[in-house]
Design a protein around this motif. Structure first.
Motif, PDB file in Angstrom:
ATOM      1  N   VAL A  29       0.850  -1.181   0.000  1.00  0.00           N
ATOM      2  CA  VAL A  29       0.000   0.000   0.000  1.00  0.00           C
ATOM      3  C   VAL A  29       0.886   1.231   0.000  1.00  0.00           C
ATOM      4  N   SER A  30       0.556   2.184  -0.875  1.00  0.00           N
ATOM      5  CA  SER A  30       1.290   3.445  -0.929  1.00  0.00           C
ATOM      6  C   SER A  30       0.319   4.545  -1.320  1.00  0.00           C
ATOM      7  N   ARG A  31       0.576   5.752  -0.765  1.00  0.00           N
ATOM      8  CA  ARG A  31      -0.257   6.888  -1.192  1.00  0.00           C
ATOM      9  C   ARG A  31       0.057   7.271  -2.635  1.00  0.00           C
ATOM     10  N   ARG A  32       1.257   6.867  -3.100  1.00  0.00           N
ATOM     11  CA  ARG A  32       1.665   7.227  -4.472  1.00  0.00           C
ATOM     12  C   ARG A  32       2.216   5.997  -5.181  1.00  0.00           C
ATOM     13  N   PRO A  33       1.321   5.087  -5.608  1.00  0.00           N
ATOM     14  CA  PRO A  33       1.792   3.832  -6.219  1.00  0.00           C
ATOM     15  C   PRO A  33       2.708   4.074  -7.410  1.00  0.00           C
ATOM     16  N   VAL A  67       1.892  -3.966   9.364  1.00  0.00           N
ATOM     17  CA  VAL A  67       1.239  -2.662   9.429  1.00  0.00           C
ATOM     18  C   VAL A  67       2.202  -1.608   9.964  1.00  0.00           C
ATOM     19  N   VAL A  68       2.397  -0.567   9.151  1.00  0.00           N
ATOM     20  CA  VAL A  68       3.209   0.594   9.529  1.00  0.00           C
ATOM     21  C   VAL A  68       2.285   1.798   9.547  1.00  0.00           C
ATOM     22  N   LEU A  69       2.314   2.547  10.635  1.00  0.00           N
ATOM     23  CA  LEU A  69       1.428   3.708  10.787  1.00  0.00           C
ATOM     24  C   LEU A  69       2.285   4.957  10.926  1.00  0.00           C
ATOM     25  N   ALA A  75      -5.531   7.389  14.326  1.00  0.00           N
ATOM     26  CA  ALA A  75      -6.580   7.380  13.279  1.00  0.00           C
ATOM     27  C   ALA A  75      -6.282   6.283  12.258  1.00  0.00           C
ATOM     28  N   GLN A  76      -5.015   6.101  11.947  1.00  0.00           N
ATOM     29  CA  GLN A  76      -4.658   5.061  10.982  1.00  0.00           C
ATOM     30  C   GLN A  76      -4.961   3.672  11.554  1.00  0.00           C
ATOM     31  N   ALA A  77      -4.684   3.492  12.854  1.00  0.00           N
ATOM     32  CA  ALA A  77      -4.981   2.193  13.483  1.00  0.00           C
ATOM     33  C   ALA A  77      -6.483   1.916  13.438  1.00  0.00           C
ATOM     34  N   LEU A  95       2.533  -5.478  13.868  1.00  0.00           N
ATOM     35  CA  LEU A  95       2.525  -4.012  13.887  1.00  0.00           C
ATOM     36  C   LEU A  95       3.917  -3.476  14.169  1.00  0.00           C
ATOM     37  N   LEU A  96       4.358  -2.535  13.339  1.00  0.00           N
ATOM     38  CA  LEU A  96       5.576  -1.788  13.658  1.00  0.00           C
ATOM     39  C   LEU A  96       5.177  -0.713  14.661  1.00  0.00           C
ATOM     40  N   SER A  97       5.381  -1.014  15.940  1.00  0.00           N
ATOM     41  CA  SER A  97       5.024  -0.086  17.012  1.00  0.00           C
ATOM     42  C   SER A  97       6.278   0.678  17.424  1.00  0.00           C
ATOM     43  N   SER A  98       6.481   0.882  18.689  1.00  0.00           N
ATOM     44  CA  SER A  98       7.638   1.657  19.166  1.00  0.00           C
ATOM     45  C   SER A  98       7.898   1.276  20.611  1.00  0.00           C
ATOM     46  N   SER A  99       9.174   1.261  21.009  1.00  0.00           N
ATOM     47  CA  SER A  99       9.457   0.974  22.416  1.00  0.00           C
ATOM     48  C   SER A  99       9.003   2.119  23.309  1.00  0.00           C
ATOM     49  N   PRO A 132      10.581  -1.202  18.331  1.00  0.00           N
ATOM     50  CA  PRO A 132      11.972  -0.766  18.217  1.00  0.00           C
ATOM     51  C   PRO A 132      12.218   0.555  18.933  1.00  0.00           C
ATOM     52  N   GLY A 133      13.482   0.758  19.282  1.00  0.00           N
ATOM     53  CA  GLY A 133      13.940   2.085  19.681  1.00  0.00           C
ATOM     54  C   GLY A 133      14.334   2.835  18.407  1.00  0.00           C
ATOM     55  N   PRO A 134      15.084   3.929  18.554  1.00  0.00           N
ATOM     56  CA  PRO A 134      15.447   4.740  17.377  1.00  0.00           C
ATOM     57  C   PRO A 134      16.233   3.932  16.344  1.00  0.00           C
ATOM     58  N   PHE A 135      15.988   4.273  15.081  1.00  0.00           N
ATOM     59  CA  PHE A 135      16.660   3.571  13.984  1.00  0.00           C
ATOM     60  C   PHE A 135      18.038   4.180  13.706  1.00  0.00           C
ATOM     61  N   HIS A 136      18.954   3.332  13.224  1.00  0.00           N
ATOM     62  CA  HIS A 136      20.243   3.864  12.736  1.00  0.00           C
ATOM     63  C   HIS A 136      20.006   4.995  11.739  1.00  0.00           C
TER      64      HIS A 136
HETATM   65  N1  LIG Z   1      12.252   6.313  13.041  1.00  0.00           N
HETATM   66  C1  LIG Z   1      12.453   5.744  14.229  1.00  0.00           C
HETATM   67  O1  LIG Z   1      13.497   5.891  14.859  1.00  0.00           O
HETATM   68  C2  LIG Z   1      11.357   4.891  14.819  1.00  0.00           C
HETATM   69  C3  LIG Z   1      11.618   4.196  16.010  1.00  0.00           C
HETATM   70  C4  LIG Z   1      10.614   3.398  16.562  1.00  0.00           C
HETATM   71  C5  LIG Z   1       9.388   3.294  15.943  1.00  0.00           C
HETATM   72  N2  LIG Z   1       9.173   3.997  14.802  1.00  0.00           N
HETATM   73  C6  LIG Z   1       7.862   3.883  14.161  1.00  0.00           C
HETATM   74  O2  LIG Z   1       8.022   3.223  12.924  1.00  0.00           O
HETATM   75  C7  LIG Z   1       7.005   3.653  12.034  1.00  0.00           C
HETATM   76  C8  LIG Z   1       7.649   4.043  10.719  1.00  0.00           C
HETATM   77  O3  LIG Z   1       8.400   5.212  10.952  1.00  0.00           O
HETATM   78  P1  LIG Z   1       9.428   5.751   9.880  1.00  0.00           P
HETATM   79  O4  LIG Z   1       9.854   7.086  10.340  1.00  0.00           O
HETATM   80  O5  LIG Z   1      10.501   4.763   9.645  1.00  0.00           O
HETATM   81  O6  LIG Z   1       8.477   5.861   8.603  1.00  0.00           O
HETATM   82  P2  LIG Z   1       8.917   5.955   7.098  1.00  0.00           P
HETATM   83  O7  LIG Z   1       9.680   4.759   6.712  1.00  0.00           O
HETATM   84  O8  LIG Z   1       9.554   7.283   6.869  1.00  0.00           O
HETATM   85  O9  LIG Z   1       7.498   5.992   6.380  1.00  0.00           O
HETATM   86  C9  LIG Z   1       6.822   4.827   6.003  1.00  0.00           C
HETATM   87  C10 LIG Z   1       5.834   5.186   4.906  1.00  0.00           C
HETATM   88  O10 LIG Z   1       4.705   5.856   5.461  1.00  0.00           O
HETATM   89  C11 LIG Z   1       4.120   6.687   4.468  1.00  0.00           C
HETATM   90  N3  LIG Z   1       3.962   8.009   5.080  1.00  0.00           N
HETATM   91  C12 LIG Z   1       4.927   8.905   5.398  1.00  0.00           C
HETATM   92  N4  LIG Z   1       4.384   9.992   5.961  1.00  0.00           N
HETATM   93  C13 LIG Z   1       3.049   9.781   6.002  1.00  0.00           C
HETATM   94  C14 LIG Z   1       1.945  10.536   6.471  1.00  0.00           C
HETATM   95  N5  LIG Z   1       2.102  11.734   7.026  1.00  0.00           N
HETATM   96  N6  LIG Z   1       0.712   9.994   6.353  1.00  0.00           N
HETATM   97  C15 LIG Z   1       0.521   8.797   5.799  1.00  0.00           C
HETATM   98  N7  LIG Z   1       1.554   8.019   5.338  1.00  0.00           N
HETATM   99  C16 LIG Z   1       2.781   8.508   5.434  1.00  0.00           C
HETATM  100  C17 LIG Z   1       5.080   6.715   3.275  1.00  0.00           C
HETATM  101  O11 LIG Z   1       4.577   5.811   2.298  1.00  0.00           O
HETATM  102  P3  LIG Z   1       3.826   6.270   0.968  1.00  0.00           P
HETATM  103  O12 LIG Z   1       4.296   7.659   0.631  1.00  0.00           O
HETATM  104  O13 LIG Z   1       4.269   5.244  -0.046  1.00  0.00           O
HETATM  105  O14 LIG Z   1       2.388   6.183   1.279  1.00  0.00           O
HETATM  106  C18 LIG Z   1       6.358   6.153   3.871  1.00  0.00           C
HETATM  107  O15 LIG Z   1       7.158   5.486   2.944  1.00  0.00           O
HETATM  108  C19 LIG Z   1       6.261   4.789  12.738  1.00  0.00           C
HETATM  109  O16 LIG Z   1       5.079   4.330  13.321  1.00  0.00           O
HETATM  110  C20 LIG Z   1       7.237   5.222  13.810  1.00  0.00           C
HETATM  111  O17 LIG Z   1       6.615   5.838  14.925  1.00  0.00           O
HETATM  112  C21 LIG Z   1      10.122   4.777  14.219  1.00  0.00           C
END
Ligand SMILES: NC(=O)c1ccc[n+]([C@@H]2O[C@H](COP(=O)([O-])OP(=O)(O)OC[C@H]3O[C@@H](n4cnc5c(N)ncnc54)[C@H](OP(=O)(O)O)[C@@H]3O)[C@@H](O)[C@H]2O)c1
Length: 280
Positions: A29-33, A67-69, A75-77, A95-99, A132-136
């Protein structure tokens, strides 16, 4: 058929690749396939998790979902849960949640992911939570300034934490989607070592072979920056203060990821070497 939302993102894209390597049919699923840039064997559907009609259609014939939100997480959930109820046959949800959900200091990121976990667990019993915690890859926030000015500015704290590679988070996701034994489980995912942001910059210096200026913003400046982005100073202050707390859940290395994957998780140095080109 396995559905992946957020499939163009840092974790989602790796989940898609991991599933394809195992021979699964993947619908993304993507907003921009049109600009998703996913492999041609992936069926890409337009939409976002809060779009109930789009998700109901995307879930047709799907038994498992990753599921990634992103954005309005709660609202997405709710949207995805409603679509899952309408579609009816979804058996497995990861679900990709968060620590942040186990952070003892209450803040918006933890609150919204906790709500999402509850909503989706009710929709699909025995869902698996990746926390997960923060990503690299968060250090890509510095990429432009390192390229253009040779400097990195740390905005949210500089205390030790164990950042995790999004590719490892994805590998755990693929395991949870395709293997038995993960139903109802929650996994805290950190990388293998504690690093401050300053330590990460020193690794980048070694990988890039150049010095990088480094400084740390004050808490007040960080609140100002996030407040300007969100327009919500109260939430910005709660989030920034929580992220500066020594009790952040990722201040300790979790064994979950390496236990599940049967190997050490990737270090920040490995991630930096693989993404070197983005900083030069
Ligand atoms: N970054 C971290 O350190 C971290 C740590 C722990 C948990 N998380 C969680 O992991 C999840 C993914 O985070 P991420 O930062 O890694 O995401 P991401 O990979 O940057 O985004 C995933 C996809 O979500 C869509 N998207 C981006 N902004 C959006 C918006 N405003 N509304 C709707 N769709 C949107 C985009 O897909 P399309 O454009 O193709 O639709 C994007 O490719 C989040 O729930 C975040 O809280 C992140």
């Amino acid at each position: 058929m396995i559905l992946v939302t957020g499939a163009t993102g840092k974790v989602g894209r790796e989940v898609v690749d991991g599933l394809l390597m195992q021979g699964w049919y993947v619908r993304a699923v993507s907003r921009r396939p049109e600009s998703a840039g996913l492999p041609s064997s992936v069926e890409v559907r337009p939409g976002s998790p809060e779009d109930v009609p789009a998700m109901t259609a995307a879930l047709e014939g799907v038994e498992s979902a990753f599921v990634v939100l992103v954005g309005d997480v709660e609202a997405q959930a709710r949207g995805f849960a409603e679509a899952a109820a309408a579609a009816g046959q979804l058996k497995r949800l990861v679900l990709l949640s968060s620590s942040s959900v186990v952070h003892p200091v209450s803040h918006r990121i933890g609150d919204e992911h906790r709500a999402a976990e509850e909503i989706l667990s009710q929709a699909v019993p025995n869902a698996t939570m990746l926390r997960p915690g923060p990503f690299h890859s968060n250090s890509l926030w510095w990429a432009k300034s390192i390229r253009e000015t040779g400097r990195a500015r740390c905005l949210v704290g500089n205390q030790p934490g164990a950042p995790v590679d999004p590719a490892d988070v994805a590998s755990v996701g693929v395991a949870a989607l395709t293997e038995d034994g993960h139903a109802g489980q929650a996994y805290e995912l950190t990388g293998p070592e504690l690093l401050t942001s300053g330590d990460q910059v020193r690794v980048l210096e070694q990988v890039l072979g150049r010095t990088i200026g480094f400084d740390v913003a004050s808490i007040e400046e960080a609140i100002g920056v996030f407040s300007a982005i969100s327009g919500d100073p109260v939430t910005a202050e709660r989030n920034v203060r929580a992220l500066h707390s020594p009790q952040v859940p990722w201040s300790q290395v979790s064994p979950d990821g390496s236990r599940l994957l049967g190997r050490p998780l990737r270090t920040y140095r490995e991630w930096a070497a693989a993404h070197r080109g983005l900083f030069v």
